[in-house]
Design a protein around this motif. Structure first.
Motif, mmCIF file in Angstrom:
data_model
loop_
_atom_site.group_PDB
_atom_site.id
_atom_site.type_symbol
_atom_site.label_atom_id
_atom_site.label_comp_id
_atom_site.label_asym_id
_atom_site.label_seq_id
_atom_site.Cartn_x
_atom_site.Cartn_y
_atom_site.Cartn_z
ATOM 1 N N ASP A 55 0.832 -1.207 0.000
ATOM 2 C CA ASP A 55 0.000 0.000 0.000
ATOM 3 C C ASP A 55 0.869 1.261 0.000
ATOM 4 O O ASP A 55 0.547 2.240 -0.695
ATOM 5 C CB ASP A 55 -0.914 0.006 1.223
ATOM 6 C CG ASP A 55 -2.017 -1.045 1.134
ATOM 7 O OD1 ASP A 55 -2.251 -1.557 0.016
ATOM 8 O OD2 ASP A 55 -2.626 -1.364 2.181
ATOM 9 N N ARG A 56 1.977 1.254 0.751
ATOM 10 C CA ARG A 56 2.852 2.440 0.769
ATOM 11 C C ARG A 56 3.526 2.639 -0.597
ATOM 12 O O ARG A 56 3.655 3.783 -1.067
ATOM 13 C CB ARG A 56 3.917 2.285 1.865
ATOM 14 C CG ARG A 56 4.762 3.522 2.127
ATOM 15 C CD ARG A 56 3.895 4.671 2.610
ATOM 16 N NE ARG A 56 4.647 5.865 2.949
ATOM 17 C CZ ARG A 56 4.725 6.367 4.157
ATOM 18 N NH1 ARG A 56 4.094 5.776 5.168
ATOM 19 N NH2 ARG A 56 5.405 7.469 4.387
ATOM 20 N N LEU A 57 3.951 1.573 -1.210
ATOM 21 C CA LEU A 57 4.561 1.681 -2.544
ATOM 22 C C LEU A 57 3.552 2.189 -3.570
ATOM 23 O O LEU A 57 3.871 3.027 -4.415
ATOM 24 C CB LEU A 57 5.101 0.331 -2.970
ATOM 25 C CG LEU A 57 6.362 -0.149 -2.228
ATOM 26 C CD1 LEU A 57 6.580 -1.633 -2.468
ATOM 27 C CD2 LEU A 57 7.574 0.651 -2.671
ATOM 28 N N THR A 58 2.356 1.663 -3.491
ATOM 29 C CA THR A 58 1.314 2.111 -4.414
ATOM 30 C C THR A 58 1.017 3.592 -4.210
ATOM 31 O O THR A 58 0.803 4.341 -5.181
ATOM 32 C CB THR A 58 0.048 1.274 -4.217
ATOM 33 O OG1 THR A 58 0.354 -0.117 -4.384
ATOM 34 C CG2 THR A 58 -1.038 1.677 -5.206
ATOM 35 N N LYS A 59 0.997 4.034 -2.979
ATOM 36 C CA LYS A 59 0.789 5.447 -2.682
ATOM 37 C C LYS A 59 1.880 6.305 -3.313
ATOM 38 O O LYS A 59 1.625 7.444 -3.721
ATOM 39 C CB LYS A 59 0.751 5.654 -1.166
ATOM 40 C CG LYS A 59 0.522 7.084 -0.735
ATOM 41 C CD LYS A 59 0.515 7.203 0.781
ATOM 42 C CE LYS A 59 0.360 8.652 1.217
ATOM 43 N NZ LYS A 59 0.366 8.781 2.699
ATOM 44 N N ASP A 60 3.119 5.789 -3.379
ATOM 45 C CA ASP A 60 4.235 6.522 -3.984
ATOM 46 C C ASP A 60 4.268 6.381 -5.506
ATOM 47 O O ASP A 60 5.215 6.840 -6.160
ATOM 48 C CB ASP A 60 5.564 6.028 -3.407
ATOM 49 C CG ASP A 60 5.761 6.484 -1.962
ATOM 50 O OD1 ASP A 60 5.216 7.554 -1.602
ATOM 51 O OD2 ASP A 60 6.461 5.782 -1.194
ATOM 52 N N GLY A 61 3.248 5.708 -6.062
ATOM 53 C CA GLY A 61 3.173 5.558 -7.514
ATOM 54 C C GLY A 61 3.887 4.353 -8.070
ATOM 55 O O GLY A 61 4.062 4.236 -9.285
ATOM 56 N N ILE A 62 4.294 3.442 -7.183
ATOM 57 C CA ILE A 62 4.995 2.215 -7.618
ATOM 58 C C ILE A 62 4.006 1.060 -7.512
ATOM 59 O O ILE A 62 3.700 0.582 -6.415
ATOM 60 C CB ILE A 62 6.236 1.939 -6.758
ATOM 61 C CG1 ILE A 62 7.086 3.204 -6.608
ATOM 62 C CG2 ILE A 62 7.034 0.803 -7.350
ATOM 63 C CD1 ILE A 62 7.630 3.751 -7.900
ATOM 64 N N SER A 63 3.508 0.602 -8.653
ATOM 65 C CA SER A 63 2.499 -0.459 -8.651
ATOM 66 C C SER A 63 3.012 -1.771 -9.229
ATOM 67 O O SER A 63 2.464 -2.837 -8.928
ATOM 68 C CB SER A 63 1.261 -0.017 -9.429
ATOM 69 O OG SER A 63 1.602 0.348 -10.753
ATOM 70 N N ASP A 64 4.038 -1.733 -10.059
ATOM 71 C CA ASP A 64 4.582 -2.952 -10.653
ATOM 72 C C ASP A 64 5.333 -3.748 -9.591
ATOM 73 O O ASP A 64 6.225 -3.217 -8.924
ATOM 74 C CB ASP A 64 5.509 -2.605 -11.804
ATOM 75 C CG ASP A 64 6.100 -3.842 -12.454
ATOM 76 O OD1 ASP A 64 5.334 -4.603 -13.064
ATOM 77 O OD2 ASP A 64 7.338 -4.038 -12.307
ATOM 78 N N PRO A 65 5.034 -5.048 -9.400
ATOM 79 C CA PRO A 65 5.692 -5.841 -8.377
ATOM 80 C C PRO A 65 7.208 -5.869 -8.509
ATOM 81 O O PRO A 65 7.919 -5.829 -7.492
ATOM 82 C CB PRO A 65 5.079 -7.229 -8.545
ATOM 83 C CG PRO A 65 3.746 -6.979 -9.156
ATOM 84 C CD PRO A 65 3.944 -5.800 -10.055
ATOM 85 N N GLN A 66 7.708 -5.935 -9.732
ATOM 86 C CA GLN A 66 9.150 -5.983 -9.911
ATOM 87 C C GLN A 66 9.801 -4.650 -9.516
ATOM 88 O O GLN A 66 10.859 -4.617 -8.877
ATOM 89 C CB GLN A 66 9.494 -6.330 -11.359
ATOM 90 C CG GLN A 66 10.941 -6.724 -11.599
ATOM 91 C CD GLN A 66 11.321 -8.015 -10.884
ATOM 92 O OE1 GLN A 66 10.529 -8.990 -10.865
ATOM 93 N NE2 GLN A 66 12.509 -8.019 -10.275
ATOM 94 N N GLU A 67 9.169 -3.593 -9.919
ATOM 95 C CA GLU A 67 9.697 -2.272 -9.546
ATOM 96 C C GLU A 67 9.572 -2.045 -8.033
ATOM 97 O O GLU A 67 10.441 -1.404 -7.411
ATOM 98 C CB GLU A 67 8.941 -1.188 -10.312
ATOM 99 C CG GLU A 67 9.390 0.227 -10.061
ATOM 100 C CD GLU A 67 10.843 0.479 -10.494
ATOM 101 O OE1 GLU A 67 11.415 1.513 -10.068
ATOM 102 O OE2 GLU A 67 11.407 -0.336 -11.250
#
Length: 529
Positions: free
Chosen positions: A372-384
């Protein structure tokens, strides 16, 4: 003629004074031998018809009076002389100062004059003692002056223990002094009582006691988020509720909390509440999320996977091995194929779960918070996400929070294809020691050159095999948005203050490294390892 009290040559004049005072009926020895000038009115003349007593009517001279042919010593009288009598005015009668009026001068008696010389003439006829004669002799004596003294037994009373003025301290002065003492005592007591009241009010305010009604009627107003800090007890919670005007009276709340708890305790965390709640409702809200009983765990930043599992086991009573076994298959939690375990995905924070919560459900919640924190920062790709978490874990291990973005920018520069300064090597001590299974920054040249360590960023270019700890939200944010800086090197020169220095060249970096080594030389053994 001498007037000194120790000069006995003046004795006849003194006798004259004594006789004159004895003959005056206005004198009374019941009046003290002093006067209060403020209390006694001025002398008033007696009525015109009041005549002085006839000397002939006065009592005879005392039997011990000296004869004319005896030496005039005056100090061997076998009986004390009559004490001077002073007039005591009746209630309402004005007080009169005993000052006898002057009498016409009379011719001195020859026989008495012979005695006034200091001794009787040999063979002189003895004459009976006469107070009138003493009076006349005193008036005829030009050296006589009424000194206002009182004579007892023919002797001068000096009042040696009285003030020079001859007056005693007035009683009203003593009363004023007593009133002043009482006033001072009352003031001191009032100050002490006021201070005591102030202390009581301060303690009541400190503990949230009193103030306002015993309880709000409800149902409450508005919305407010109330936070219970880790380790906060009922008294601290009650005080915070009163300060935020959620409840009115802490005592009422504590009573409601005790009656509703039934062995439960308020757990740390955020609670949605309202202002001006009844104490019973506030206690119910704080205990509602608790349920019956819960398990609790707190995950810290920089903790590695095994440390997280130990904390989870302690809080939930689930064996740590059960968590470790689940972590061997990270893909079941949605992680990419490059992920070897759950390292980096166990989001730090405080957690509470019902007692029946399983280990898998607990790990799923931790991993979900990280995603959820990564998605909030705009990172949605699992590899990224995996790549950003790896950088974030290095930042968490080697920098202070104030330098997170700068260190992220330096790492990003090292990962660029055109990097000729480090040629793609990150060269992080923290990654090497993670691969060696220990914590610290002390590594040997052999360990730096060991290519068998997949986390050795001295021997392998690019990022290590995966994250090396559990990065928190700020580190993840910095890794997702690194600062644009020209640096390639960084070193923390003071581990106590977290001071970090950055460099663009190896030469400058080596100078900063010596500064760090100098600081370590002043520390206790093991501080920099």
């Amino acid at each position: 003629m001498s007037k000194h009290p120790d000069d006995w040559t003046n004795l006849p004049s003194r006798r004259a004074a004594r006789g004159r005072q004895a003959a005056d009926p206005r004198f009374d020895d019941t009046v003290p031998p002093y006067w209060d000038d403020d209390a006694v009115p001025e002398w008033e003349e007696p009525p015109a018809d009041e005549a002085w007593p006839d000397p002939a009517s006065q009592p005879a001279a005392p039997p011990n009076a000296p004869a004319a042919d005896e030496p005039a010593t005056g100090w061997d009288d076998p009986e004390p002389a009559t004490v001077i009598q002073h007039h005591v005015p009746a209630r309402g009668e004005p007080r009169r100062r005993p000052q006898p009026e002057p009498q016409p001068a009379a011719e001195p008696d020859a026989e008495y004059s012979a005695g006034a010389a200091g001794s009787a003439a040999p063979g002189a006829d003895s004459a009976p003692y006469s107070a009138e004669r003493d009076w006349q002799a005193a008036d005829a004596d030009p050296g006589y002056e009424d000194d206002g003294q009182i004579y007892h037994d023919g002797r001068l009373d000096f009042f040696e223990d009285e003030p020079a003025s001859g007056r005693k301290r007035p009683v009203r002065t003593k009363k004023r002094a007593r009133r002043r003492r009482n006033t001072i005592m009352l003031v001191v007591f009032a100050v002490f009582a006021a201070g005591l009241v102030g202390v009581v009010l301060f303690l009541q305010n400190l503990l949230g006691m009193g103030g306002g009604p015993e309880d709000y009627p409800g149902p409450g107003e508005g919305q407010v988020t109330f936070t219970v800090q880790q380790g906060a007890g009922p008294l601290v919670i009650a005080e915070s509720l009163v300060e935020q005007d959620i409840i009115s009276n802490s005592e009422t709340f504590l009573g409601e909390l005790a009656s509703q708890a039934d062995g439960r305790e308020v757990q740390p965390g955020d609670y949605q509440m309202q202002y001006k709640l009844p104490a019973a409702d506030a206690a119910a809200i704080l205990l509602e999320d608790v349920g019956e009983k819960v398990s609790y765990a707190a995950i810290n930043r920089t903790w590695r996977e095994e440390e997280v599992f130990a904390a989870l086991s302690e809080g939930t009573q689930i064996p740590a091995s059960e968590f470790a076994e689940l972590a061997k298959n990270p893909q079941q939690f949605g992680l990419p194929e490059d992920a070897r375990n759950l390292e980096g995905y166990l989001f730090p924070g405080e957690y509470r779960w019902p007692l029946e919560t399983s280990a898998k459900d607990i790990l799923t919640e931790l991993v979900g918070n990280t995603v959820d924190r990564l998605t909030k920062d705009g990172i949605s790709d699992p590899q990224e996400q995996f790549r950003v978490l790896t950088i974030a874990s290095i930042i968490e291990a080697e920098a202070g929070e104030a330098d997170y973005a700068t260190v992220a920018g330096a790492i990003q520069n090292r990962l660029k294809p055109d990097n000729t300064e480090t040629n793609g090597l990150i060269q992080s001590d923290a990654t090497v020691t993670y691969g060696l299974g220990r914590k610290g920054y002390d590594i040997t040249p052999e360990e730096k050159a060991d290519k068998s360590n997949p986390y050795n960023t001295y021997a392998h270019t690019g990022l290590p095999a995966g994250p090396i700890n559990s990065p928190g939200g700020p580190a993840i944010d910095a890794a997702a948005s690194p600062a644009d800086v020209p640096y390639y090197y960084w070193v923390t020169v003071n581990l106590d203050t977290g001071e970090t220095k950055f460099a663009e060249t190896l030469e400058q970096h080596n100078a900063y490294t010596k500064e760090y080594q100098q600081w370590c030389s002043t520390q206790k053994e093991g501080r920099c390892s």
